[in-house]
Design a protein around this motif. Structure first.
Motif, PDB file in Angstrom:
ATOM      1  N   GLY A 177     -27.185  16.404  -3.933  1.00  0.00           N
ATOM      2  CA  GLY A 177     -26.941  17.773  -3.514  1.00  0.00           C
ATOM      3  C   GLY A 177     -26.655  18.654  -4.705  1.00  0.00           C
ATOM      4  N   GLN A 178     -26.527  19.959  -4.448  1.00  0.00           N
ATOM      5  CA  GLN A 178     -26.343  20.937  -5.517  1.00  0.00           C
ATOM      6  C   GLN A 178     -27.316  20.625  -6.661  1.00  0.00           C
ATOM      7  N   VAL A 210     -18.811  19.756   5.777  1.00  0.00           N
ATOM      8  CA  VAL A 210     -19.504  18.498   6.056  1.00  0.00           C
ATOM      9  C   VAL A 210     -19.860  18.388   7.541  1.00  0.00           C
ATOM     10  N   GLU A 211     -18.902  18.738   8.413  1.00  0.00           N
ATOM     11  CA  GLU A 211     -19.164  18.582   9.846  1.00  0.00           C
ATOM     12  C   GLU A 211     -20.232  19.547  10.347  1.00  0.00           C
ATOM     13  N   ARG A 270     -21.717  17.659   1.061  1.00  0.00           N
ATOM     14  CA  ARG A 270     -21.224  16.319   0.755  1.00  0.00           C
ATOM     15  C   ARG A 270     -21.001  16.147  -0.744  1.00  0.00           C
ATOM     16  N   THR A 271     -21.873  16.728  -1.549  1.00  0.00           N
ATOM     17  CA  THR A 271     -21.739  16.617  -2.999  1.00  0.00           C
ATOM     18  C   THR A 271     -20.566  17.444  -3.513  1.00  0.00           C
ATOM     19  N   HIS A 323     -31.640  19.954   5.420  1.00  0.00           N
ATOM     20  CA  HIS A 323     -30.637  18.980   4.980  1.00  0.00           C
ATOM     21  C   HIS A 323     -29.962  19.397   3.681  1.00  0.00           C
ATOM     22  N   ARG A 324     -30.435  20.459   3.032  1.00  0.00           N
ATOM     23  CA  ARG A 324     -29.792  20.888   1.788  1.00  0.00           C
ATOM     24  C   ARG A 324     -28.339  21.291   2.044  1.00  0.00           C
TER      25      ARG A 324
END
Length: 394
Positions: A196-197, A334-335, A363-364, A356-357
């Motif tokens: 991510g990021q 996250v949720e 998450r990241t 999904h990004r």
């Protein structure tokens, strides 16, 4: 480089809102192709937003913490990578505000008003823990220094004009050396491969006998001797990014359901947006986002209050309020980003849509520091009145 000079909080928010909408349009494509946002960062610099915490006596808007948090929330809602890049910039502007001499402040604040960017060479890999800093400032006979070390997770360094480097002096005290991006012996590797990021370019900075004049080194260890808002302000911006990611994911989920999702056949609804179970779930997710936003605003107000009257107690209250906001923001990001697929349906999982990004960014980013320790400090404060530690991460 020249940049617009923002006059006040209201203008800063208006500029941030406009840029967020501009950056939102290309966020999915930049992430999918890992196109680094150089043009977008140049727009950010030219807008004057990167200088909004310059003190008024040096020509800046000196905006409140609430305004700065909202700027990051807006940017985070548009692009979770792009919002992360200037976070360290503002952290190290605060070091200049607190520890810089009059001449250092005059020089660097002029740089910021001209649109210059600060990066970050802070974290190190393979050490005992995050505060085990092994990069060294080696003194030279003329009073200058040589920097030696390797830094990882160096968000912003690739795009920076100046790279603040966290290093220890001979007596082991912590300092920040502000090094030009093109300094001899300094290399920045674009080797970040996080899930991510993706476009933060949070790669590796190598420092091989990098020369640093004495007047480019600030005594960061003094920041933590007495009440301070260094950690609270840094963490407030992290909380704002997470809150923005949550809000951006919710908005995109709602748009997808309104325009592309089909109702479940058992619902009896004509459209997915009329499905009562989806309506219920969106209400629950909206509460998550609203709670995160409310705690973010409250934390920012507490930081502003402490800034106006800084004591051990007001600084502690600011850290605790920010910790609460960070915990809730991380959970919401996250949720909500995960629930996007639950509410939008199978089509939302198509890689070509890159929805999904949001989850990957959430998450990241939420791995920066463990919220479980923030909950510990909140609990100790509530039960025993224990002030949180002054280590810069709270």
């Amino acid at each position: 480089m020249t940049a617009h000079v923002i006059a006040d909080d209201a203008e800063a928010l208006a500029v941030a809102a406009a840029l967020a909408e501009e950056f939102r349009a290309g966020a999915a494509g930049r992430d999918a192709e890992r196109r680094l946002p150089r043009a977008e960062l140049d727009r950010l610099s030219a807008s004057g937003l990167l200088a909004v915490t310059v003190p008024a006596e040096h020509g800046g808007a000196d905006v409140r913490a609430g305004t700065l948090a909202e700027i990051f929330r807006l940017l985070g809602s548009a692009d979770g990578s792009l919002a992360q890049i200037p976070q360290s910039h503002f952290v190290y502007v605060n070091v200049i505000r607190r520890q810089g001499t009059e001449q250092q402040q005059k020089f660097f604040f002029a740089e910021l008003l001209a649109g210059r960017r600060l990066g970050n060479a802070q974290s190190e890999a393979g050490t005992r823990h995050v505060q085990d800093i092994r990069t060294r400032l080696e003194p030279r006979p003329d009073g200058s220094y040589l920097l030696h070390g390797v830094k990882h997770y160096s968000t912003g360094a690739l795009f920076a004009d100046w790279i603040p480097v966290l290093a220890r002096a001979e007596d082991d005290t912590l300092h920040v050396a502000y090094v030009p991006r093109d300094a001899p012996g300094l290399t920045v590797a674009d080797d970040w491969d996080g899930m991510g990021q993706r476009t933060t370019a949070s790669g590796t900075v190598r420092l091989a006998a990098v020369p640093v004049p004495a007047d480019r080194v600030l005594p960061h260890h003094l920041t933590f001797r007495g009440p301070q808002l260094h950690g609270a302000t840094a963490q407030l911006l992290h909380a704002a990014i997470d809150t923005g990611i949550a809000g951006g994911a919710l908005a995109e989920a709602a748009e997808f359901v309104r325009t592309r999702s089909r109702p479940w056949f058992e619902s009896g609804a004509e459209t997915a947006a009329d499905d009562p179970l989806l309506v219920q779930r969106f209400g629950e997710l909206a509460l998550q986002v609203r709670t995160a936003e409310a705690l973010l605003r409250e934390a920012a107000r507490t930081v502003d209050t402490a800034r106006d009257r800084l004591t051990d107690d007001t600084a502690a209250e600011a850290s605790i309020a920010v910790a609460a906001a960070k915990v809730r923001a991380a959970e919401a990001a996250v949720e909500v980003a995960s629930a996007l697929f639950e509410v939008a349906g199978t089509r939302a999982a198509l890689d070509s849509l890159n929805l999904h990004r949001h989850w990957r960014d959430a998450r990241t980013h939420t791995l920066h520091d463990p919220v479980r320790w923030k909950i510990q400090h909140i609990g100790r404060h509530v039960l025993n009145g224990t002030r949180p530690p002054r280590h810069g991460l709270l």
